[in-house]
Design an enzyme around this catalytic site. Structure first.
Site, PDB file in Angstrom:
ATOM      1  N   LYS A   1       0.819  -1.215   0.000  1.00  9.36           N
ATOM      2  CA  LYS A   1       0.000   0.000   0.000  1.00  9.36           C
ATOM      3  C   LYS A   1       0.856   1.272   0.000  1.00  9.36           C
ATOM      4  O   LYS A   1       0.339   2.358  -0.201  1.00  9.36           O
ATOM      5  CB  LYS A   1      -0.931   0.006   1.211  1.00  9.36           C
ATOM      6  CG  LYS A   1      -1.990  -1.062   1.136  1.00  9.36           C
ATOM      7  CD  LYS A   1      -2.920  -0.991   2.316  1.00  9.36           C
ATOM      8  CE  LYS A   1      -3.976  -2.080   2.212  1.00  9.36           C
ATOM      9  NZ  LYS A   1      -4.871  -2.060   3.363  1.00  9.36           N
ATOM     10  N   CYS A   2       2.145   1.121   0.216  1.00 16.36           N
ATOM     11  CA  CYS A   2       3.063   2.267   0.293  1.00 16.36           C
ATOM     12  C   CYS A   2       3.685   2.542  -1.077  1.00 16.36           C
ATOM     13  O   CYS A   2       4.286   1.657  -1.687  1.00 16.36           O
ATOM     14  CB  CYS A   2       4.150   1.976   1.325  1.00 16.36           C
ATOM     15  SG  CYS A   2       5.494   3.161   1.330  1.00 16.36           S
TER      16      CYS A   2
END
Length: 117
Positions: A11-12
């Site tokens: 998600k980063c």
């Protein structure tokens, strides 16, 4: 055995960028999704030694959870490591490990230099 390991959070954006750099450089990396399978205390201690940093330098100090847990006031390394074990969201990302060395892949330009070393 894979030569490169990455502690990855899909998600980063910085972690995804690191994955892209590894792929572009032909690295077949072992991907550790550390938020799903939190590293134990020994793993974090080993990475700290590879990085050559103190526990706080591996932490996301701007994370709201860091503030909620009052970790700024904590001065014991073991307590900071325990917090990362219990709350892996506090661990800075991405971490790239190669042999007995590691880096925090921020800024991402550091990754290519590290891969060539």
């Amino acid at each position: 055995m894979k030569e490169i390991t990455i502690w990855h959070n899909p998600k980063c954006s910085k972690s995804r960028e690191a994955m892209d750099i590894l792929t572009q450089n032909g690295c077949d990396a072992e991907v550790v999704r550390y938020l799903e399978e939190a590293p134990n205390k020994q793993s974090i201690q080993k990475v700290l030694k590879m990085l050559g940093v103190a526990p706080r330098e591996l932490m996301r100090t701007k994370e709201e959870l860091y503030k909620e847990l009052h970790l700024k006031e904590e001065h014991e390394d073991d307590a900071l490591i325990d917090a990362m074990v219990q709350h892996p969201k506090l661990i800075e990302r991405p971490i790239i490990i190669k042999g007995d060395k590691a880096i925090i892949g921020r800024p991402s330009e550091r990754i290519e230099v590290f891969l060539k070393s």
